[in-house]
Motif scaffolding. Sequence first.
Motif, PDB file in Angstrom:
ATOM      1  N   THR B 403       1.378 -13.660  -5.098  1.00 46.70           N
ATOM      2  CA  THR B 403       1.714 -13.232  -3.533  1.00 46.70           C
ATOM      3  C   THR B 403       0.588 -12.855  -2.094  1.00 46.70           C
ATOM      4  O   THR B 403      -0.904 -12.445  -3.189  1.00 46.70           O
ATOM      5  N   ASP B 404       1.276 -12.536  -1.222  1.00 42.82           N
ATOM      6  CA  ASP B 404      -0.473 -12.707  -0.417  1.00 42.82           C
ATOM      7  C   ASP B 404      -0.475 -11.296  -0.776  1.00 42.82           C
ATOM      8  O   ASP B 404       0.654  -9.982  -0.495  1.00 42.82           O
ATOM      9  N   PRO B 405      -1.847 -10.718  -0.966  1.00 41.46           N
ATOM     10  CA  PRO B 405      -1.737  -9.938  -0.410  1.00 41.46           C
ATOM     11  C   PRO B 405      -2.046  -8.279   0.292  1.00 41.46           C
ATOM     12  O   PRO B 405      -1.573  -9.226   1.540  1.00 41.46           O
ATOM     13  N   LEU B 406      -1.319  -7.401   0.390  1.00 36.98           N
ATOM     14  CA  LEU B 406      -0.764  -6.274   1.677  1.00 36.98           C
ATOM     15  C   LEU B 406      -2.306  -5.749   1.959  1.00 36.98           C
ATOM     16  O   LEU B 406      -3.437  -6.228   1.303  1.00 36.98           O
ATOM     17  N   LEU B 480     -16.969   1.386  12.794  1.00 37.62           N
ATOM     18  CA  LEU B 480     -16.946  -0.165  11.688  1.00 37.62           C
ATOM     19  C   LEU B 480     -15.598  -0.054  11.696  1.00 37.62           C
ATOM     20  O   LEU B 480     -15.339   0.314  10.844  1.00 37.62           O
ATOM     21  N   VAL B 481     -14.759  -1.342  11.751  1.00 30.79           N
ATOM     22  CA  VAL B 481     -13.599  -1.683  11.154  1.00 30.79           C
ATOM     23  C   VAL B 481     -13.406  -2.688  10.510  1.00 30.79           C
ATOM     24  O   VAL B 481     -13.839  -3.843  10.637  1.00 30.79           O
ATOM     25  N   PHE B 482     -12.747  -2.525   9.509  1.00 34.20           N
ATOM     26  CA  PHE B 482     -12.760  -3.832   7.960  1.00 34.20           C
ATOM     27  C   PHE B 482     -11.236  -4.043   7.562  1.00 34.20           C
ATOM     28  O   PHE B 482     -10.208  -2.824   7.324  1.00 34.20           O
ATOM     29  N   GLU B 483     -10.832  -5.109   7.407  1.00 35.15           N
ATOM     30  CA  GLU B 483      -9.666  -5.878   7.003  1.00 35.15           C
ATOM     31  C   GLU B 483      -9.294  -5.326   5.313  1.00 35.15           C
ATOM     32  O   GLU B 483     -10.335  -5.970   4.288  1.00 35.15           O
ATOM     33  N   ILE B 484      -8.794  -4.460   5.073  1.00 37.08           N
ATOM     34  CA  ILE B 484      -9.268  -4.059   3.338  1.00 37.08           C
ATOM     35  C   ILE B 484      -7.232  -5.204   2.464  1.00 37.08           C
ATOM     36  O   ILE B 484      -6.791  -4.532   3.213  1.00 37.08           O
ATOM     37  N   ALA B 485      -7.819  -5.702   1.724  1.00 35.09           N
ATOM     38  CA  ALA B 485      -6.895  -6.229   1.059  1.00 35.09           C
ATOM     39  C   ALA B 485      -6.663  -5.328  -0.797  1.00 35.09           C
ATOM     40  O   ALA B 485      -7.607  -5.527  -1.146  1.00 35.09           O
ATOM     41  N   PHE B 486      -5.293  -5.757  -0.776  1.00 36.15           N
ATOM     42  CA  PHE B 486      -5.136  -4.844  -2.234  1.00 36.15           C
ATOM     43  C   PHE B 486      -3.851  -5.129  -2.569  1.00 36.15           C
ATOM     44  O   PHE B 486      -3.165  -6.085  -2.061  1.00 36.15           O
ATOM     45  N   GLU B 487      -4.005  -4.949  -3.853  1.00 41.74           N
ATOM     46  CA  GLU B 487      -2.548  -5.910  -4.235  1.00 41.74           C
ATOM     47  C   GLU B 487      -1.359  -4.378  -4.826  1.00 41.74           C
ATOM     48  O   GLU B 487      -0.177  -5.287  -5.039  1.00 41.74           O
ATOM     49  N   GLY B 488      -1.768  -3.060  -4.784  1.00 40.91           N
ATOM     50  CA  GLY B 488      -0.505  -1.809  -4.890  1.00 40.91           C
ATOM     51  C   GLY B 488      -1.317  -0.805  -4.829  1.00 40.91           C
ATOM     52  O   GLY B 488      -2.208  -0.721  -4.305  1.00 40.91           O
ATOM     53  N   ILE B 489      -0.324   0.402  -4.416  1.00 44.32           N
ATOM     54  CA  ILE B 489      -0.033   1.403  -3.974  1.00 44.32           C
ATOM     55  C   ILE B 489       0.279   2.617  -4.812  1.00 44.32           C
ATOM     56  O   ILE B 489       1.096   2.145  -5.387  1.00 44.32           O
ATOM     57  N   THR B 490      -0.875   3.839  -4.978  1.00 48.68           N
ATOM     58  CA  THR B 490       0.114   4.393  -6.397  1.00 48.68           C
ATOM     59  C   THR B 490      -0.373   5.532  -6.093  1.00 48.68           C
ATOM     60  O   THR B 490      -1.702   6.062  -4.991  1.00 48.68           O
ATOM     61  N   TYR B 499      -3.787   8.718  -1.876  1.00 46.60           N
ATOM     62  CA  TYR B 499      -3.614   7.564  -2.507  1.00 46.60           C
ATOM     63  C   TYR B 499      -4.851   6.445  -3.150  1.00 46.60           C
ATOM     64  O   TYR B 499      -5.602   6.562  -2.719  1.00 46.60           O
ATOM     65  N   ALA B 500      -4.135   6.230  -3.815  1.00 45.84           N
ATOM     66  CA  ALA B 500      -5.902   5.014  -4.377  1.00 45.84           C
ATOM     67  C   ALA B 500      -5.373   3.516  -4.289  1.00 45.84           C
ATOM     68  O   ALA B 500      -3.239   3.336  -4.564  1.00 45.84           O
ATOM     69  N   THR B 501      -5.878   2.182  -4.193  1.00 49.52           N
ATOM     70  CA  THR B 501      -5.246   0.828  -4.053  1.00 49.52           C
ATOM     71  C   THR B 501      -5.199   0.922  -5.555  1.00 49.52           C
ATOM     72  O   THR B 501      -6.700   0.873  -6.106  1.00 49.52           O
ATOM     73  N   ARG B 502      -5.134  -0.750  -5.529  1.00 49.44           N
ATOM     74  CA  ARG B 502      -5.124  -1.533  -7.016  1.00 49.44           C
ATOM     75  C   ARG B 502      -6.321  -3.247  -6.075  1.00 49.44           C
ATOM     76  O   ARG B 502      -5.896  -3.278  -5.445  1.00 49.44           O
ATOM     77  N   PHE B 503      -6.922  -3.259  -6.830  1.00 47.39           N
ATOM     78  CA  PHE B 503      -8.388  -4.316  -6.454  1.00 47.39           C
ATOM     79  C   PHE B 503      -8.643  -4.502  -5.505  1.00 47.39           C
ATOM     80  O   PHE B 503      -8.350  -5.425  -4.490  1.00 47.39           O
ATOM     81  N   PRO B 504      -8.528  -3.101  -4.394  1.00 49.27           N
ATOM     82  CA  PRO B 504      -9.030  -3.377  -2.949  1.00 49.27           C
ATOM     83  C   PRO B 504     -10.169  -4.189  -2.705  1.00 49.27           C
ATOM     84  O   PRO B 504     -11.343  -4.239  -3.413  1.00 49.27           O
ATOM     85  N   ARG B 505     -10.486  -4.778  -1.796  1.00 50.97           N
ATOM     86  CA  ARG B 505     -11.779  -5.550  -1.577  1.00 50.97           C
ATOM     87  C   ARG B 505     -11.630  -5.698   0.162  1.00 50.97           C
ATOM     88  O   ARG B 505     -10.572  -5.684   0.633  1.00 50.97           O
ATOM     89  N   ILE B 506     -12.657  -6.216   1.419  1.00 53.60           N
ATOM     90  CA  ILE B 506     -12.824  -6.629   2.414  1.00 53.60           C
ATOM     91  C   ILE B 506     -12.479  -7.895   2.329  1.00 53.60           C
ATOM     92  O   ILE B 506     -13.032  -9.018   2.036  1.00 53.60           O
ATOM     93  N   LEU B 507     -10.921  -8.134   3.040  1.00 53.05           N
ATOM     94  CA  LEU B 507     -11.100  -9.367   3.528  1.00 53.05           C
ATOM     95  C   LEU B 507     -11.564 -10.281   5.093  1.00 53.05           C
ATOM     96  O   LEU B 507     -11.891 -10.852   4.669  1.00 53.05           O
ATOM     97  N   ARG B 508     -11.796  -8.945   5.953  1.00 54.03           N
ATOM     98  CA  ARG B 508     -12.697  -9.323   7.049  1.00 54.03           C
ATOM     99  C   ARG B 508     -13.587  -8.331   7.445  1.00 54.03           C
ATOM    100  O   ARG B 508     -12.508  -7.107   7.771  1.00 54.03           O
TER     101      ARG B 508
END
Lengths: 341, 530
Positions: B403-406, B480-490, B499-508
Amino acid sequence: MHKPLLAFNENGIYCEVANVYLDPWKPVDFAIISHGHADHSRYGHKKYITHHTNVPIIKHRLGDINVSGRNYNETFTINNVKFSLHPAGHIIGSSQIRVEHRGEVWVFSGDYKLEDDGVAVPFEAVKCHSFITECTFGLPAFKWTPQKEVFSDINNWWETNREAKQTSVLFGYSLGKAQRLLKYLDTDIGKIYTHGAIENMTEVIRPMIDFPETTRITRETTKQELLGNIVLAPPSAHGSTWIRKMVPYVTASASGWMAFRGARRRRAVDRGFVLSDHCDWQELLTAVEATGAEKVICTHGYTEIFSKYLRTLGLDARTENTQYEGELNESDTKKESESVA
Amino acid sequence: MKNFAELIRTLDSTTKTTLKVNALSEYFKEASDEDRVWTIAILSHRRPPRPVNTTLLRIWASELANIPLWLFEESYHIVGDLAETIALVVPTSNENSEKSLTQFLREMLALKKETDEFKKEYVTHNWRKLNYYERFVFTKLITGGFRIGVSQKLMTRALSKATDIDEDILAYKLMGKWDPNTISFEDLVLKESASDFLSKPYPFYLAYGIEGAVSDLGNVNDWSFEHKWDGIRSQVIIREDELFVWSRGEELVTDKYPEFHSFTAVIPNGTVLDGEILPFPDNEIGTFQDLQTRIGRKTISKALLAKTPVILKAYDILEWEGKDLRQQPFIKRRAILESLMKRLSGTELPIYLSETVSCDSWDEVASERDRAREMRSEGLMIKRKDSTYQVGRKKGDWWKWKTDPLTIDAVLTYAMRGHGRRSNLFTDYTFALWDDEEKLVTFAKAYSGLTDSEFKKVDSWIKRNTLERFGPVRSVTPELVFEIAFEGITESKRHKSGYATRFPRILRWRKDKKIAEANKLEDLKALMLT
Ligand SMILES: [Zn+2]
Ligand SMILES: [Zn+2]
C-alpha cells in the motif's frame, strides 16, 4: 578587557586596528590571503596581499585582480599592525599569517600540514599568544603514513593496472594535490596524462617547480594511447562522460578521507590512497604545542572535539564558525575551479 | 589471516559484484579447508559468540591510544564502526601475522571463558602486533557483523564457482544449524548425507516490489493474489516427529513459538510449510509492535503467551510426504496446501490459510489492495500461477505490491551526524509537528530518502542554523519542511508527541512550504484512525 586583535565577523577574520581581513568569505576592501584554494581566496576584494608564489595561482583562478606578493618572513606594516607570512606546507604558495600589535601576537594557520611534501615550502612553527588553527582532520582516527610509502603504493597500483592492460585514473584536486601526485609518479612505468583543469593549473606552477612531463587529454586523445598509462583528473570528473571514454580503466582517489572505509565506498573508487595536505591528529597537537599559544581558536573541521581535547590539556581553546570547507570528501563539487583540497 | 584480511580489503574496496565474486572464489580455491569453513560461517553471520564485551574493547582501545574515553566515543560516533575506529586509533604496526584465520577464531572461542585480565592481554597484544587491515579484521571477528556488501547469495555464487557445485544445492547445504568449529569442509560442502537434512529448511523465495504499473504484468488470469502479511516470514518443518521453525534470517526459532509444538501430532511427517508468523491477540491479527514483544524474548512466559499468542498464516507448501515440491507450479502446491488445511479444520491448531483472492481485472486487484488496512496487511502478494519456488530474490514471478505509505509534512528540529559513509555530514534528522498550543513536538527520526546532493545542502544549512548543541545533537532553527513517509503509527513515549511511526523516511524536501504549513499532531492522529 580590550578588544581582541583578530575577531570573527560576518565577512571573515577581521583585524580592526589595521582594517584588514584574513581570508574573508565576503567581498572586502583589503584581504590578506593564506593560499589559493577557493574557500580561502575568493573573488571580489578590492586589494589582495599573498605570498608571491600564490600570485600567479590566484590570478589564474580569479582573473586580473589587484594583488601584491610578499616573501615569507617579510614584515609589512598596516596602520601600526605588523603582518608577515610564514610557510604552512599545505600547497605551493600557502602561508600562515602572523599579526602583531603592541606586543600581542596572533597567527592564523590557514590550511597546513607538517610533512615536507617536496612541493610546498615546509611548515614552520611561529610563536604566538593566540593561534587560529584549522582542524579538518582533528580526530585521533586520522594518522597519516609517510608520503614515501603512499607513493610507492600508488606507483605499484599503476604498474599492476598497466600489466592488466588497464588505464589508471587517479583523482586529486587540481591545485595542490594534483601537483603533489605528479611530482612523485614514476615515469618509468608509463606516461602521465592530465585533465585540462589540472594541466592549466600545473602550467601556472611549472616555472616554479620541476615536474615530470605531462600530456593534456584532448578530443584527439585515443583510448589506445591511454592504455596502461595514468590519468590525473579532478574529483569532479568521476562518473562524467569524459572518463567513460577511457574504458578499460581503474580509479583511485588520494585524500585524507580515504582513511575511512565508508568514504571510500561513498566515492565508489576502486582504490583509496590516504594522502592529505592537512594535518593529522598528532600533527595538529604538535603544531599547537610548538606555537606556545595559550589561546587556540579552532576553525573548520572537527572543531568542537579538537578544542575540547585542547581544554583538557589546559589550553584556552574555543571554536569559531567560518565558511572554510576543509578537504571535501565529495566528488560532486560544481566547478573544479571552486574545489579545495 | 593475511589472506583473509586481504580478501576483506578487496571486497571492501570494490562495489562491482563480479570483482567480489572473483576475489572470493579465488580465495576459496586457495584457502585451507578449515579457513574455508570459517569464512563461509563468518559471511553467513555464524560468527562465534562475542568473547569480549564492547565496553571493555572501547576502554582498552582508548588506553592503548592514549586518549580519553570520551574522545574515543566521539571518534567512534563519526567513524561509525567500532572495529574500524579501534583499528584507526591504536598505534600501528607493519607486521603481518603468520597465524591462520582458524587459529585466531579458535583462540577467540577459548577466550570466552578467560578472565578479563587475560582477555585484555590477548586483545591488546594483537592490536599492537597486527597491521592496520589485520587489526581491523581481528577486531571485527570479535565484535561481529561484517557488513561488506557480501550477501549470502554472492558468497554462495563464489563458492559454486570455486567448487563447481550448483548454486542452489550449495544454498541448501549451507542453511540450518552447523558449527564451523567441528564441521569439515568435506561434510559441509562436498559430501551429501540424508540425516543432515532433517532440520534443513529450503532457501526462501523472495519477491520484488512492483516497479511500474501493475497491469504491466499482463493477463490478470495468469496471477494469484493474496494479502501480504506483516509478521515474520518462516518455514515450519515437520520431519520424523520433530518440529523445526526457521525464520527468514535463517535462525532456528522453534523454542520461541511453543504454540506450534502441537503441529507434530496432527501434521504428517515430511511436510514443510512457508508462511508468516503473526500476532493474534483477541483472536485477530495484531500489530507488528505486538509481535515485537515476542521476538526479543529468550524465554516465553505463560502470561506473554496468553497476552500475545501467535498463529501461522500458511501460504505455500514446499515439501509434502517427504517430497520436494518446489519445481511444481504454484497452483499445484496451493491445492495440496488447501487440502491439508481442510484436514486440519476443527483441530484448533494455530494455523490459518492465507486465502487467495480472485480478481478478474487489474482494477479489482487495486481495490483489493485498498482493503489492506482493514485486512491488517501491508498490501498484496502477486504470484504467477505456474511459478516454481525459486531461491532468493528473483524478478519475474513473485511481486509484492505494498500500500502507499502514509505521509505528513513535518519541520526539521534536530540533526545529528550520520554514520559511516556519511560521518562528515548531518544526515540523521528529527522532525516535529504542531501541537494544540502551536508548539513543535517531535514525532519521528529519519535518515534516508534524500539524494547525496540534497543531504549536502541540508548539512550546510544545519551548520549555519544551529541553535544549540547537545553532544552530537544540534537543534536548528525551525525553517525547513520535509514530507515524511511511514507505514504505521502507534502511541509511544519515545517522542515528545506521544506517537511513533513505523519505517519513517524522508519522501521529499518541501522547499515550497513554510513551517506554518506543516501538519499538526491532530493530522497524525487522524491518519492513525484511517
Ligand atoms: Zn586548502
Ligand atoms: Zn581550508
